[in-house]
Design an enzyme around this catalytic site. Sequence first.
Site, PDB file in Angstrom:
ATOM      1  N   PRO A  87      22.786  48.313 -36.173  1.00  0.00           N
ATOM      2  CA  PRO A  87      23.174  48.948 -34.856  1.00  0.00           C
ATOM      3  C   PRO A  87      23.593  47.876 -33.522  1.00  0.00           C
ATOM      4  CG  PRO A  87      22.238  50.845 -34.571  1.00  0.00           C
ATOM      5  CD  PRO A  87      22.161  49.537 -36.058  1.00  0.00           C
ATOM      6  N   GLU A 114      15.649  55.775 -38.129  1.00  0.00           N
ATOM      7  CA  GLU A 114      14.687  54.545 -36.352  1.00  0.00           C
ATOM      8  C   GLU A 114      15.373  53.479 -36.469  1.00  0.00           C
ATOM      9  OE1 GLU A 114      15.033  56.524 -33.041  1.00  0.00           O
ATOM     10  OE2 GLU A 114      15.694  58.202 -35.046  1.00  0.00           O
ATOM     11  N   ARG A 152      39.079  42.331 -50.026  1.00  0.00           N
ATOM     12  CA  ARG A 152      40.225  42.078 -50.106  1.00  0.00           C
ATOM     13  C   ARG A 152      40.293  41.064 -49.905  1.00  0.00           C
ATOM     14  NH1 ARG A 152      43.173  42.804 -45.615  1.00  0.00           N
ATOM     15  NH2 ARG A 152      44.771  43.643 -46.855  1.00  0.00           N
ATOM     16  N   ASP A 167      48.885  39.751 -43.916  1.00  0.00           N
ATOM     17  CA  ASP A 167      49.443  38.033 -42.464  1.00  0.00           C
ATOM     18  C   ASP A 167      49.714  39.351 -41.254  1.00  0.00           C
ATOM     19  OD1 ASP A 167      48.732  37.099 -44.289  1.00  0.00           O
ATOM     20  OD2 ASP A 167      50.794  35.898 -45.058  1.00  0.00           O
TER      21      ASP A 167
END
Length: 221
Positions: A87, A114, A152, A167
Site C-alpha cells: 500500500p 498487517e 496486454r 493508442d
Amino acid sequence: MLQIDVLTLFPGMFPGVLGESILKRAEKKRLVRIAVHDIRSYSRDKHKKADDTPYGGGPGMILTVQPIFDGVRSLKNKNSKVILLSPGGKRFDQALANGLARQKHLILICGRYEGVDERVSKALVTDEVSIGDYVLTGGEVPAMVLIDAVVRMVPGVLGNKESAVSDSFQSGLLEYPQYTRPREYKGLKVPQVLLSGDHEKIKEWRMKESLKKTKKSKRKA
Ligand code: 21W
C-alpha cells in the site's frame, strides 16, 4: 517472452483471472508464462507457517522473511525484477505498465495481513507498487491488476484492431461513445451521424465527443 512468477499465500485466487480471455490467449501464444507459487511451500517450519506476530506488539500478523527469501532465491535470475505489492509503494500507472511489459522476468510478492517483514523490502525488492489510495486485504488483487495491464502491452498480445484502442487511451483523451445494434432500444436512439455513412463527419463527431468527455471527467477529478 515475459515470465511472471507470483508469490502468494492464496494461489487459489489467480486461476479464474489468468484463465480467461486475453491473459489466457497470451499464455497460449507463448508470449508470457505466468506461474503462481504458494509462499507456504517455501517455509522450513514444520507447520509450513509463513507469518508471525509483530516485534514491539500490535495487531495482526506479519509475513515472515524466510519463506519469501527462499522463494525469491529459487525463482530469481540476473534479469529478474522483484516487485512487492504494498500500500505504500509507487502508484501504478500506464507508464509503469509499459515499462514492465519490456522486462524479461517479474517476481511479484503479494503482502497480506498487517504487512511484510521490512527486511524483504530492504534486501530483496527492486520496486514497491500500490494500485491506489484505498485499503485492500492483500496484494493479490493488485498483482492481478498489474498482470492484466502489463500483459496486454507485451508485443503481439493484442491484435492490430485492439491495440488502436490503447493508442487512443494513451493520447490522453477519453474514448468517444460507442453504439451497436439495434438503432433504437426502448426509445433510446443511436446518434444519426453514426448511421450516415459519412466517415469524415463521423470522425469529427467522435473527436468532439472525446474532448467533451475528457473535459467533463477532469472537472470531477
Ligand atoms: C493493507 C497491508 C494495509 C498492509 C504499520 C502498522 C498491496 C494494497 C496492498 C495491507 C497494510 C495495494 C500497519 C492499494 C492496498 C496490500 C493489504 C498496512 C497497517 N502498518 N494497493 N500498521 N491498496 N494491502 N498495515 O491495500 O497489501 S498493493
